[in-house]
Design a protein around this motif. Structure first.
Motif, PDB file in Angstrom:
ATOM      1  N   LEU A 228      12.269  38.390  25.355  1.00  0.00           N
ATOM      2  CA  LEU A 228      13.691  38.452  25.734  1.00  0.00           C
ATOM      3  C   LEU A 228      14.073  39.892  26.050  1.00  0.00           C
ATOM      4  O   LEU A 228      14.848  40.154  26.966  1.00  0.00           O
ATOM      5  CB  LEU A 228      14.568  37.887  24.615  1.00  0.00           C
ATOM      6  N   ARG A 229      13.500  40.848  25.303  1.00  0.00           N
ATOM      7  CA  ARG A 229      13.814  42.250  25.553  1.00  0.00           C
ATOM      8  C   ARG A 229      13.220  42.727  26.877  1.00  0.00           C
ATOM      9  O   ARG A 229      13.790  43.593  27.542  1.00  0.00           O
ATOM     10  CB  ARG A 229      13.312  43.137  24.417  1.00  0.00           C
ATOM     11  N   GLU A 230      12.090  42.149  27.259  1.00  0.00           N
ATOM     12  CA  GLU A 230      11.501  42.538  28.547  1.00  0.00           C
ATOM     13  C   GLU A 230      12.475  42.231  29.680  1.00  0.00           C
ATOM     14  O   GLU A 230      12.514  42.923  30.691  1.00  0.00           O
ATOM     15  CB  GLU A 230      10.161  41.809  28.759  1.00  0.00           C
TER      16      GLU A 230
ATOM     17  N   ASP B 267      18.426  46.142  26.653  1.00  0.00           N
ATOM     18  CA  ASP B 267      19.307  46.696  25.629  1.00  0.00           C
ATOM     19  C   ASP B 267      19.137  45.994  24.277  1.00  0.00           C
ATOM     20  O   ASP B 267      19.906  46.245  23.346  1.00  0.00           O
ATOM     21  CB  ASP B 267      20.767  46.617  26.080  1.00  0.00           C
ATOM     22  N   ILE B 268      18.136  45.157  24.153  1.00  0.00           N
ATOM     23  CA  ILE B 268      17.925  44.439  22.890  1.00  0.00           C
ATOM     24  C   ILE B 268      17.173  45.314  21.885  1.00  0.00           C
ATOM     25  O   ILE B 268      16.187  45.961  22.235  1.00  0.00           O
ATOM     26  CB  ILE B 268      17.147  43.122  23.142  1.00  0.00           C
TER      27      ILE B 268
ATOM     28  N   GLY C 250       5.809  44.713  19.032  1.00  0.00           N
ATOM     29  CA  GLY C 250       6.907  45.233  19.845  1.00  0.00           C
ATOM     30  C   GLY C 250       8.253  45.328  19.134  1.00  0.00           C
ATOM     31  O   GLY C 250       9.225  45.793  19.728  1.00  0.00           O
ATOM     32  N   ALA C 251       8.339  44.886  17.881  1.00  0.00           N
ATOM     33  CA  ALA C 251       9.604  45.033  17.151  1.00  0.00           C
ATOM     34  C   ALA C 251       9.911  46.518  16.985  1.00  0.00           C
ATOM     35  O   ALA C 251       9.006  47.350  16.943  1.00  0.00           O
ATOM     36  CB  ALA C 251       9.512  44.342  15.801  1.00  0.00           C
TER      37      ALA C 251
ATOM     38  N   ILE D 236      13.983  29.586  25.666  1.00  0.00           N
ATOM     39  CA  ILE D 236      15.243  30.279  25.361  1.00  0.00           C
ATOM     40  C   ILE D 236      15.553  31.228  26.516  1.00  0.00           C
ATOM     41  O   ILE D 236      14.678  31.974  26.964  1.00  0.00           O
ATOM     42  CB  ILE D 236      15.121  31.134  24.067  1.00  0.00           C
ATOM     43  N   SER D 237      16.800  31.204  27.019  1.00  0.00           N
ATOM     44  CA  SER D 237      17.209  32.235  27.976  1.00  0.00           C
ATOM     45  C   SER D 237      18.629  32.680  27.663  1.00  0.00           C
ATOM     46  O   SER D 237      19.437  31.918  27.131  1.00  0.00           O
ATOM     47  CB  SER D 237      17.088  31.729  29.414  1.00  0.00           C
TER      48      SER D 237
END
Lengths: 247, 295
Positions: A49-51, A55-56, A79-80, A146-147
């Motif tokens: 989702l961050r990719e 801004d996540i 990646g966290a 999820i989007s």
């Protein structure tokens, strides 16, 4: 936007586990520990989702012994951005975990809590829904897609009948199902790099007395041994004899 | 003590009746989908009469009042019940036990853990106790006399269902079918799976199921996955075709009355648990079985 991903340290789901000799729990002697596979899927999804939404910020949290650092480091390597270890020897049931996670949510104010639908050790499938209840947030369990669109999430949910599509406003709790994604393989350099990412150790905010308590863990009774049949004819006649084809 | 049972499907009502009878407690029923089952032996039925199970947040808000005074709030294990009942336990701030297979006492339950490789005995304290149970071990009784029915309305949800799940095909529900025929990766593709596994399922009036490997490789739809992280089944007859028998798959089938394994590999672990094993190529054996059954 912040995503909180709780991860649980569990016995390797592919190891053979036995009860402790006194039946008080699972014998973990010589058993490897891993991130609960469903939580690993949640970490992977947060990273994906961050990719798409740079801004996540992804915060992972684990509740348990100091050993949980191993699982948090892996999540950081995936990646966290940072990790919280609620270091405790207190015995939490799912409801207790939900209460402790609520305290973390109150502090971190994530828009989304993304976590595994169940842990593969005790197979309870409770903590996320209980957390959603405690927060008064909506939930979408068993996500297979999820989007993000603005303040809404579009989620494909696996149900008893098939796939249901829902729109859920943030903040909310989402649990991951098996086919949401396939977590990336993290090579050694990634794990080493993750050592420099921040990991906060904090004491638990709440230590509620558990309402469920394990009294005994034992091996299940084995099914009586079966037998091989020689051919299809024998199989069908044996099934007829046993009344298994009455339907 | 008294039970409130939440029936997510009409068929759940008889399972709840059987569970309540095993605990020796009277029960009221809240029925979410389908026509009210008035002869299941409940003291009273609250019926929502919906087509699909609604999102958990609104449903739990409306259940809060309906479950007042119950010592146990129970549901048959399913994805819907796990979604909803755990949230209900969170709202009620009470103990929850998932996937109960037997009750030693009104507060002590047995349940499988670690993919069914171990059995945990759990003691729950406080009241009420929320639990989901697997109905396989409970004897269902014939219907009783009719009881009173009241309508049950559901509070609004923050979640909007944009596309409902629709059951594919006319086969019985996997978790309720008396016969289940499952296939693994050797089924190659969707068409082969449907004609071979689906074909035998239809011959036997049963449901089709699949392994995780078969679902992962696109051979079968997700909702057919049987195992620890998929559906738990306990039919009278389970036929495993081209399935080696991983621990995770076995976790989903071991309460079946009769397990039949058809596999080319005589060393496949499934043969250790199957009641009847046939070492054969499933693509030859299954058509031959259908032939013998005259269909």
């Amino acid at each position: 936007m912040r995503i909180l991903v709780p991860v649980k340290r569990v016995v390797d789901p592919f190891s053979k586990v036995r009860p402790l000799p006194d039946g008080s729990g699972i014998d973990t002697t010589g058993i490897k520990f891993e991130i609960n596979p469903f939580d690993e899927i949640a970490v992977e999804e947060a990273v994906r989702l961050r990719e798409k939404n740079p801004d996540i910020e992804i915060v992972v949290v684990s509740i348990g012994s100091a050993d949980c650092e191993e699982q948090l480091r892996k999540a950081l390597a995936m990646g966290a951005d940072r990790a919280i270890l609620v270091e405790t020897t207190h015995l939490f049931d799912s409801l207790g975990i939900a209460k402790e996670l609520k305290a973390i949510v109150d502090k971190e104010q994530p828009s989304l809590v993304l976590m595994g639908k169940q842990a593969t050790d005790y197979d309870c499938n409770q903590a996320a829904q209980m957390l959603a209840a405690k927060l008064g947030w909506p939930q979408a369990c068993f996500a297979s897609a999820i989007s993000i669109t603005g303040q809404m999430l579009a989620v494909n949910r696996e149900t008893d009948l098939g796939v249901e599509t829902v729109e859920i406003p943030m903040p909310c709790v989402i649990t991951t199902d098996l086919r949401l994604n396939e977590p990336r393989f993290v090579a050694l350099p990634g794990i080493i790099k993750a050592r420099s990412k921040p990991l906060d150790r904090i004491p638990p905010s709440v230590t509620p007395a558990p309402l469920t308590r394990t009294i005994k863990v034992e091996s299940p009774g084995a099914r009586p041994p079966g037998r091989k049949v020689a051919n299809v004819e024998e199989l069908v006649s044996e099934l007829k004899n046993r009344g298994a084809l009455s339907a | 003590m008294s039970i409130v049972g939440i029936a997510f499907t009409p068929a759940d009502a008889t399972g709840i009746q059987a569970f309540a009878a095993a605990l020796g407690l009277p029960f009221r029923l809240v029925q979410i989908t389908g026509a009210a089952n008035t002869t299941c032996g409940a003291l009273k039925v609250l019926s929502a009469g919906l087509e699909d199970v609604p999102p958990a947040d609104g449903l739990v808000a409306s259940l809060e009042g309906a479950v007042q005074g119950a010592s146990h709030i129970v549901a048959v294990s399913s994805m819907a019940s796990k979604d909803v009942m755990a949230r209900l336990a969170g709202v009620l701030d009470c103990a929850m036990v998932t996937d109960v297979v037997s009750a030693d006492s009104p507060s002590t339950f047995k349940r499988p853990i670690v993919a069914g490789t171990l059995i945990e005995t759990v003691e729950a304290s406080g009241a009420p106790i929320v639990l989901t149970f697997r109905p396989a071990g409970y004897e269902r009784k014939p219907p009783g006399g009719a009881c009173e029915v009241e309508s049950f309305s559901i509070s609004p949800s923050k979640v909007r269902v944009t596309q409902a799940a629709h059951k594919s095909g006319g086969r019985p529900d996997l978790t309720q079918a008396s016969v289940v025929v499952s296939g693994g990766r050797p089924l190659k593709d969707r068409e082969t799976f449907e004609s071979v596994i689906g074909g035998l399922a239809d011959t036997l009036g049963g449901a089709a199921g699949a392994t995780r490997a078969a679902v992962d490789s696109g051979i079968a739809p997700n909702e057919l996955q049987v195992g620890q992280t998929g559906k738990i089944v306990a039919p009278d007859l389970y036929i495993a075709a081209g399935i080696s028998g991983s621990t995770q798959h076995m976790a989903g089938i071991k309460d079946s009355k009769c397990i039949v394994a058809i596999n080319k590999d005589p060393e496949a672990p499934i043969f250790e648990v199957a009641d009847l094993g046939l070492v054969a190529d499933l693509f030859e054996a299954i058509p031959a079985i259908r032939n013998l059954l005259g269909k």
